[in-house]
Scaffold this active site. Structure first.
Site, short mmCIF file in Angstrom:
data_model
loop_
_atom_site.label_atom_id
_atom_site.label_comp_id
_atom_site.label_asym_id
_atom_site.label_seq_id
_atom_site.Cartn_x
_atom_site.Cartn_y
_atom_site.Cartn_z
N GLY A 1 0.81 -1.22 0.00
CA GLY A 1 0.00 0.00 0.00
C GLY A 1 0.84 1.26 0.00
CG ASP A 2 3.47 1.73 3.13
OD1 ASP A 2 2.42 2.24 3.55
OD2 ASP A 2 4.11 0.88 3.78
#
Length: 305
Positions: A249-250
């Protein structure tokens, strides 16, 4: 300039096991120590994309010194606040079939240490983007991100927030550039369930109505969505062996924001963000540029609305 804020960074001690036996002695077959934290992951992916960023946050004690040593290998620009308490250690136990995480609490931040950090935010100007993500260490309440967002917007900069629950909802009124819940977090946010893709899109539009400028929704094996004021896009999830769910997600946020700052092309930003996220999911650590470009070719973006 892009800034990333990791209020509660960590040393991630990753242990590979043949199997995990609870209540018994387990011996690792491999191990690695990595500089961890969601904002740190964002900065590392931005570096792969050839984009500069400054990583901000709190580090302390002997573990903070070791964290700095680990991070120096990646040659990131940093401006951390030194605190009295130790930087946390997170333990990640991996077998062939599952991953177990044990995350430390992190340091207790004093009022003076918090004030020192807030004073580092004064240089932000129009054209800057500040990415805030991850858990908070002790003594920082849920208003911490809101307080930072208020300061950022007053200075004319943009912000991105990757958190959930009330902390996310409180910042929407300030118009974050992008928010990125997964579909489970989005359903929980509005105390609902989704029966189909349109339900997810409608919930994402509620975030737009509350103030978000763009909404990314990750959906694991079903790919991801980008919902904007005018359109909704979906991308597929490319095939591959998932090895690392922690930084995906980052990486997606880094790819989206980094590309958007260069091109202001939402569809291309979504495409590259999805490629960064999937590429990291297929790697033991974060993706490299070659990994990202390879996965990019396997992703198709479709306009739904």
């Amino acid at each position: 300039m892009i800034y990333t804020i990791t209020a509660n960074p960590s040393i991630d001690y990753v242990l590979q096991l043949s199997q995990l036996k609870s209540g018994s002695i387990n011996r690792a077959i491999d191990d690695v120590k990595l500089p961890g934290g969601k904002g740190i992951n964002v900065s590392r992916i931005l570096q792969q994309l050839g984009l500069d960023s400054t990583a901000l946050g709190f580090i302390g004690g002997a573990t903070g010194t070791f964290f700095t040593t680990l991070l120096s290998a990646h040659q990131l620009q940093t401006d951390f606040v030194r605190v009295k308490d130790d930087t946390r250690i997170n333990i990640k136990l991996k077998t062939a079939t599952e991953e177990t995480e044990i995350n430390g609490q992190g340091p207790a931040i004093t009022t003076a240490e918090k004030q020192t950090f807030l004073e580092k935010l004064t240089p932000f100007t129009q054209g800057d983007v500040v990415i805030m993500s991850g858990s908070l260490p002790r003594n920082l309440d849920n208003n911490f991100y809101l307080e930072i967002a208020q300061q950022i917007t007053q200075q004319g900069a943009e912000f991105v927030i990757d958190t959930t629950g009330q902390a996310l909802l409180d910042t929407l009124q300030l118009g974050p550039l992008v928010v990125k819940p997964n579909h489970h977090e989005l359903a929980e946010l509005f105390a609902t369930t989704f029966n189909n893709l349109d339900d997810i899109i409608q919930a994402a539009k509620r975030l737009l109505q509350l103030g978000a400028k763009h909404v990314l929704v990750s959906m694991a094996g079903d790919g991801a969505l980008l919902v904007t004021e005018k359109h909704a896009y979906q991308c597929n999830a490319p095939h591959g062996q998932v090895k690392n769910s922690v930084g995906a997600g980052d990486s997606m946020i880094a790819g989206f924001v980094g590309t958007y700052m260069q091109t202001h092309d939402l569809q291309e930003s979504f495409h590259y963000g999805a490629a960064c996220g999937s590429a990291t999911a297929f790697c033991e650590d974060l993706a490299t540029l070659s990994d990202i470009n390879e996965v990019y070719q396997k992703i198709t973006v479709t306009q739904l609305q």
